[in-house]
Structure formats: structure tokens, C-alpha cells
Design a protein around this motif. Structure first.
Motif, PDB file in Angstrom:
ATOM      1  N   ILE A 135       0.827  -1.207   0.000  1.00 36.38           N
ATOM      2  CA  ILE A 135       0.000   0.000   0.000  1.00 36.38           C
ATOM      3  C   ILE A 135       0.862   1.258   0.000  1.00 36.38           C
ATOM      4  CG2 ILE A 135      -1.693   1.374   1.281  1.00 36.38           C
ATOM      5  CD1 ILE A 135      -2.908  -1.083   0.017  1.00 36.38           C
ATOM      6  N   VAL A 136       0.560   2.138  -0.946  1.00 43.42           N
ATOM      7  CA  VAL A 136       1.167   3.468  -0.990  1.00 43.42           C
ATOM      8  C   VAL A 136       0.063   4.490  -0.716  1.00 43.42           C
ATOM      9  CG1 VAL A 136       2.196   5.224  -2.471  1.00 43.42           C
ATOM     10  CG2 VAL A 136       3.041   2.871  -2.566  1.00 43.42           C
ATOM     11  N   VAL A 137       0.312   5.377   0.219  1.00 46.26           N
ATOM     12  CA  VAL A 137      -0.633   6.447   0.524  1.00 46.26           C
ATOM     13  C   VAL A 137      -0.076   7.755  -0.026  1.00 46.26           C
ATOM     14  CG1 VAL A 137      -1.798   7.776   2.321  1.00 46.26           C
ATOM     15  CG2 VAL A 137      -1.490   5.304   2.594  1.00 46.26           C
ATOM     16  N   LEU A 138      -0.826   8.360  -0.939  1.00 45.06           N
ATOM     17  CA  LEU A 138      -0.470   9.677  -1.478  1.00 45.06           C
ATOM     18  C   LEU A 138      -1.222  10.733  -0.678  1.00 45.06           C
ATOM     19  CD1 LEU A 138      -0.439   9.495  -5.403  1.00 45.06           C
ATOM     20  CD2 LEU A 138       1.458  10.035  -3.889  1.00 45.06           C
ATOM     21  N   ILE A 154      -1.441  -3.401   8.730  1.00 45.01           N
ATOM     22  CA  ILE A 154      -0.807  -3.260   7.423  1.00 45.01           C
ATOM     23  C   ILE A 154       0.152  -2.075   7.446  1.00 45.01           C
ATOM     24  CG2 ILE A 154      -1.207  -2.695   4.997  1.00 45.01           C
ATOM     25  CD1 ILE A 154      -3.832  -4.218   5.176  1.00 45.01           C
ATOM     26  N   LEU A 155       1.400  -2.348   7.087  1.00 43.05           N
ATOM     27  CA  LEU A 155       2.371  -1.272   6.936  1.00 43.05           C
ATOM     28  C   LEU A 155       2.119  -0.583   5.597  1.00 43.05           C
ATOM     29  CD1 LEU A 155       5.597  -3.096   8.200  1.00 43.05           C
ATOM     30  CD2 LEU A 155       4.144  -1.511   9.478  1.00 43.05           C
ATOM     31  N   PHE A 156       2.457   0.679   5.532  1.00 41.03           N
ATOM     32  CA  PHE A 156       2.223   1.399   4.281  1.00 41.03           C
ATOM     33  C   PHE A 156       3.381   2.348   4.009  1.00 41.03           C
ATOM     34  CE2 PHE A 156       0.562   4.079   7.595  1.00 41.03           C
ATOM     35  CZ  PHE A 156       0.847   5.376   7.196  1.00 41.03           C
ATOM     36  N   HIS A 157       3.450   2.798   2.779  1.00 45.21           N
ATOM     37  CA  HIS A 157       4.496   3.729   2.351  1.00 45.21           C
ATOM     38  C   HIS A 157       3.822   5.072   2.060  1.00 45.21           C
ATOM     39  CE1 HIS A 157       7.148   0.212   1.769  1.00 45.21           C
ATOM     40  NE2 HIS A 157       6.022  -0.369   1.397  1.00 45.21           N
ATOM     41  N   TYR A 158       4.233   6.096   2.788  1.00 42.69           N
ATOM     42  CA  TYR A 158       3.612   7.412   2.626  1.00 42.69           C
ATOM     43  C   TYR A 158       4.456   8.286   1.702  1.00 42.69           C
ATOM     44  CZ  TYR A 158       1.771  12.056   3.603  1.00 42.69           C
ATOM     45  OH  TYR A 158       1.237  13.302   3.475  1.00 42.69           O
ATOM     46  N   ILE A 159       3.787   8.948   0.755  1.00 43.72           N
ATOM     47  CA  ILE A 159       4.457   9.882  -0.153  1.00 43.72           C
ATOM     48  C   ILE A 159       3.658  11.179  -0.170  1.00 43.72           C
ATOM     49  CG2 ILE A 159       5.233  10.330  -2.505  1.00 43.72           C
ATOM     50  CD1 ILE A 159       5.417   7.348  -2.964  1.00 43.72           C
ATOM     51  N   ASP A 160       4.338  12.292  -0.024  1.00 40.20           N
ATOM     52  CA  ASP A 160       3.693  13.604  -0.049  1.00 40.20           C
ATOM     53  C   ASP A 160       3.546  14.068  -1.497  1.00 40.20           C
ATOM     54  OD1 ASP A 160       2.760  16.147   0.278  1.00 40.20           O
ATOM     55  OD2 ASP A 160       4.410  16.855   1.539  1.00 40.20           O
ATOM     56  N   GLY A 161       2.318  14.046  -1.983  1.00 35.44           N
ATOM     57  CA  GLY A 161       2.039  14.499  -3.343  1.00 35.44           C
ATOM     58  C   GLY A 161       1.552  15.932  -3.408  1.00 35.44           C
ATOM     59  N   GLN A 162       1.449  16.572  -2.235  1.00 33.47           N
ATOM     60  CA  GLN A 162       1.074  17.992  -2.132  1.00 33.47           C
ATOM     61  C   GLN A 162      -0.275  18.321  -2.771  1.00 33.47           C
ATOM     62  OE1 GLN A 162       4.360  20.736  -2.991  1.00 33.47           O
ATOM     63  NE2 GLN A 162       5.814  19.068  -2.672  1.00 33.47           N
ATOM     64  N   SER A 171       5.986  -5.151  -9.122  1.00 39.12           N
ATOM     65  CA  SER A 171       4.918  -6.153  -9.195  1.00 39.12           C
ATOM     66  C   SER A 171       3.551  -5.554  -8.900  1.00 39.12           C
ATOM     67  CB  SER A 171       5.200  -7.296  -8.214  1.00 39.12           C
ATOM     68  OG  SER A 171       6.405  -7.951  -8.545  1.00 39.12           O
ATOM     69  N   GLY A 172       3.548  -4.259  -8.549  1.00 39.82           N
ATOM     70  CA  GLY A 172       2.291  -3.577  -8.297  1.00 39.82           C
ATOM     71  C   GLY A 172       2.105  -3.180  -6.850  1.00 39.82           C
ATOM     72  N   CYS A 173       1.166  -2.289  -6.611  1.00 42.94           N
ATOM     73  CA  CYS A 173       0.806  -1.859  -5.265  1.00 42.94           C
ATOM     74  C   CYS A 173      -0.543  -1.158  -5.317  1.00 42.94           C
ATOM     75  CB  CYS A 173       1.860  -0.911  -4.684  1.00 42.94           C
ATOM     76  SG  CYS A 173       1.976   0.680  -5.531  1.00 42.94           S
ATOM     77  N   GLU A 193      -0.476  -4.270 -17.245  1.00 41.44           N
ATOM     78  CA  GLU A 193       0.295  -3.727 -16.124  1.00 41.44           C
ATOM     79  C   GLU A 193      -0.543  -2.808 -15.242  1.00 41.44           C
ATOM     80  OE1 GLU A 193       4.862  -3.352 -17.725  1.00 41.44           O
ATOM     81  OE2 GLU A 193       3.360  -2.035 -18.647  1.00 41.44           O
ATOM     82  N   MET A 194      -1.493  -2.127 -15.854  1.00 40.30           N
ATOM     83  CA  MET A 194      -2.290  -1.155 -15.102  1.00 40.30           C
ATOM     84  C   MET A 194      -3.066  -1.787 -13.958  1.00 40.30           C
ATOM     85  SD  MET A 194      -3.860   1.541 -17.819  1.00 40.30           S
ATOM     86  CE  MET A 194      -2.816   2.462 -18.935  1.00 40.30           C
ATOM     87  N   VAL A 195      -3.554  -3.000 -14.168  1.00 40.93           N
ATOM     88  CA  VAL A 195      -4.383  -3.637 -13.133  1.00 40.93           C
ATOM     89  C   VAL A 195      -3.582  -3.937 -11.872  1.00 40.93           C
ATOM     90  CG1 VAL A 195      -5.956  -4.628 -14.827  1.00 40.93           C
ATOM     91  CG2 VAL A 195      -3.971  -5.958 -14.082  1.00 40.93           C
ATOM     92  N   ARG A 196      -2.261  -3.851 -11.970  1.00 40.20           N
ATOM     93  CA  ARG A 196      -1.430  -4.094 -10.780  1.00 40.20           C
ATOM     94  C   ARG A 196      -1.424  -2.900  -9.828  1.00 40.20           C
ATOM     95  NH1 ARG A 196       4.028  -5.858 -14.004  1.00 40.20           N
ATOM     96  NH2 ARG A 196       3.168  -7.570 -15.259  1.00 40.20           N
ATOM     97  N   TYR A 197      -1.956  -1.762 -10.289  1.00 37.91           N
ATOM     98  CA  TYR A 197      -1.902  -0.540  -9.479  1.00 37.91           C
ATOM     99  C   TYR A 197      -3.312   0.041  -9.286  1.00 37.91           C
ATOM    100  CZ  TYR A 197       3.055  -0.865 -10.642  1.00 37.91           C
ATOM    101  OH  TYR A 197       4.349  -1.306 -10.790  1.00 37.91           O
TER     102      TYR A 197
END
Length: 335
Positions: A190-193, A218-226, A245-247, A272-276
Motif C-alpha cells: 500500500i502506498v498512501v499519497l 498493514i504497513l504502508f508507504h507514505y508519499i507527499d504528493g502535495q 509487481s504492483g501496489c 500492467e495497469m491492473v497491478r496498481y
């Protein structure tokens, strides 16, 4: 400049402030009889007002009826459909009333927001509807002390005295969005924007998302998209590289979803798109076209927010509502 030439144009509060060598706030205090002003500054302002013919050119008619009929609407950007719908809700409520709406965008820049608010102060605006970009809380408080009526929309403003505030159920909606997304995509990283963590909107949505993720361990990866489309577009290649491999992508703002999808369609094939898969807080234009990309979203109600803003404005202007309140408009989960 000779006095005769100066009087040919309309003097503004800036002209008076420059002429008297004081701030615009000081001029406003003298004009409105509010706050503490030194005798020396008051005398200088009064002399400048007289010399520049400030009242007769710009404020006389407004002072007679104690109204300018100008309502300012200040938003962060014109590119987000959310704010366009808020404005439409306000305008539709007032219909063909005598009020004139001054609509401006801060372009996500605190200094531009401050300049717009200063201009509205000079124009003796009846009221201001403000969705702040942040960084101007103290200045906004000073304006309120000068009797400028401000309604805060979508973003809470830290202030000394209560003010009318209209918002969404951000934390609850982000929580529900994340919970449902995890049910649909249990095996993904999981990536959180996110973004705007200095504003209530960013804090509340992130808090709701974290709560749901923590409940599922669940651990997640945080990214600041402003909350910015172009920044999100530039970030997706980095996300793809880190997760080939997707997220799952939880975007806490719909504008960032547009940026991510733009990048995906430029770089990925359909398989590939369905992986995200994406969870979107808010809808995007032509969302149905991207149903394969956007797994789930929060349906916001900006038009209803605009109608609520207009209702409060009308009551405040007519002096039937004097007690500041917080109003929450419920968003819903769209599966």
C-alpha cells in the motif's frame, strides 16, 4: 504628482497608506474606528484621506448603506472541479441577487492568498468565503479584528475566536475508503499519497487512513504528493520502480489521481495497469472511463457545501445569524 492629477483617479487604501507612510491595516483601523492607533498615525491618515479625497471616491456610497455588495470567494485552484461546484452552489442560491461575487485563486500560494485578501479589505467586501492554502492564520485573524466576515471552507483556520466553518467528514470518509479498498485488494503493498499535513484537511484524511491500516496491521508507504496533479504524475515512475509487481494506491485527493493516471497511461500497458488499483478521495472528470483504474472512491458533495455556504452568508448579511458554528457535510463511499 500634483494634487489635481492624483484626484482624477480613484484612491485606494494602498494609496492612503503609502501617502501617510503607514500600513493598510492602520488605515483600516482609522477608517473603521477599530483597534489602537497612535495619535500621530491617526492624524497622518486623516490628512491623507482628505488630500486624496479617499472617501468621496471609493467609500462614500458604501458608508451610507454600510454595505459594498461584494462577496469574495478565494479558492486554492481553478483546476479542481470540487471548487467549481462549491462556487456554483453559492451562485445558484443567490440567483439574481444584488450581490457581486469576486472570485479568485491563490494558486496554492500563501503570498497570493494574502494579496487577494488585502484587495478585498480595500474593496470593503461584505464577506469572504475562504478555502485557505495555509500560512496566513495570523493575518486572517487580523482581518477579522477589522470586522471582515470570513467563512472558512474545507480547511480549518486556527483562530482566537470562533468562526463559521464548513467541512466534510474527512477522517470518517478516509477511514471507510481505506477499509473497503483493503477488502478488495488484500494482497497488495500500500502506498498512501497525501499532502497538506499543515492543514486540517490533510491531517484528518491521513488520520482516518492510518486508523484503518493499523486495524488491519498493514504497513504502508507514505508519499507527499502535495495535492498536486503534476507532482503526482512525476511520482508514479518512482512508485512503479519501487513496486514493479504492483501496489495499491490510496490517494487522499482527487487531483493527484489525475496525475497518477496520466503517468500510468503514458508508461503502462493494460495488463500492467491492473497491478496498481487506486482508491480516490473524490471524483475526477470522466471518472467512468477510468473505472478499471479507480477501484473505489469517496463521493464528495461540493455543490451542497456551496449551498450551505450561501445560506450562512445570507443569514449573516441579514443579521439573523450571529453565532459562529461548524457545519459538516457528509461525503459517501461509492463502491
Amino acid at each position: 504628482m500634483p494634487k489635481e492629477e492624483m484626484n482624477l483617479k480613484r484612491a485606494t487604501i494602498k494609496d492612503v497608506a503609502k501617502h501617510a507612510n503607514v500600513s493598510t491595516a492602520t488605515v483600516s483601523r482609522v477608517v473603521n474606528g477599530i483597534g489602537t492607533v497612535t495619535d500621530d498615525n491617526r492624524k497622518k491618515v486623516q490628512e491623507s484621506i482628505k488630500e486624496l479625497n479617499y472617501f468621496s471616491n471609493t467609500l462614500a456610497s458604501n458608508l451610507k448603506k454600510n454595505s459594498s455588495n461584494v462577496v469574495g470567494i478565494v479558492i486554492p485552484t481553478f483546476t479542481n472541479e470540487f471548487f467549481m461546484q462549491v462556487i456554483k452552489g453559492i451562485e445558484d442560491h443567490f440567483g439574481h441577487s444584488e450581490y457581486v461575487f469576486y472570485i479568485a485563486s491563490s494558486d496554492d500560494k500563501p503570498e497570493k492568498e494574502r494579496a487577494i485578501l488585502t484587495k478585498l479589505l480595500e474593496s470593503n467586501a461584505e464577506a469572504v468565503v475562504l478555502s485557505t492554502i495555509g500560512g496566513n492564520d495570523q493575518f486572517i485573524e487580523e482581518l477579522r479584528q477589522l470586522n471582515m466576515y470570513i467563512i472558512s471552507v474545507d480547511r480549518h483556520i486556527q483562530n482566537e475566536a470562533p468562526m463559521d466553518y464548513i467541512c466534510e467528514n474527512n477522517q470518517e470518509s478516509a477511514y471507510l475508503l481505506t477499509k473497503e479498498f483493503l477488502k478488495r485488494n488484500p494482497a497488495h503493498e500500500i502506498v498512501v499519497l497525501g499532502g497538506h499535513e499543515d492543514l486540517s484537511i490533510g491531517q484528518e484524511r491521513l488520520l482516518g487512513t492510518k486508523q484503518a491500516l493499523n486495524e488491519e496491521n498493514i504497513l504502508f508507504h507514505y508519499i507527499d504528493g502535495q495535492y498536486n496533479e503534476e507532482i503526482a504524475r512525476q511520482l508514479f515512475p518512482t512508485i512503479r520502480k519501487k513496486f514493479p509487481s504492483g501496489c495499491g494506491i490510496i490517494s487522499l485527493n482527487n487531483t493527484m489521481v489525475v496525475g497518477v493516471i496520466r503517468s500510468m497511461y503514458a508508461e503502462l500497458n493494460e495488463a500492467e495497469m491492473v497491478r496498481y488499483p487506486i482508491a480516490s478521495y473524490g471524483e475526477i472528470v470522466f471518472q467512468s472511463i477510468f473505472s478499471k483504474n479507480i477501484s473505489i472512491h469517496i463521493r464528495q458533495r461540493p455543490y451542497e457545501i456551496g449551498k450551505a455556504v450561501a445560506d450562512i452568508l445570507e443569514k449573516k448579511i441579514s443579521a439573523t445569524n450571529s453565532c459562529p458554528r461548524t457545519y459538516e457535510i457528509k461525503s459517501s463511499l461509492e463502491k
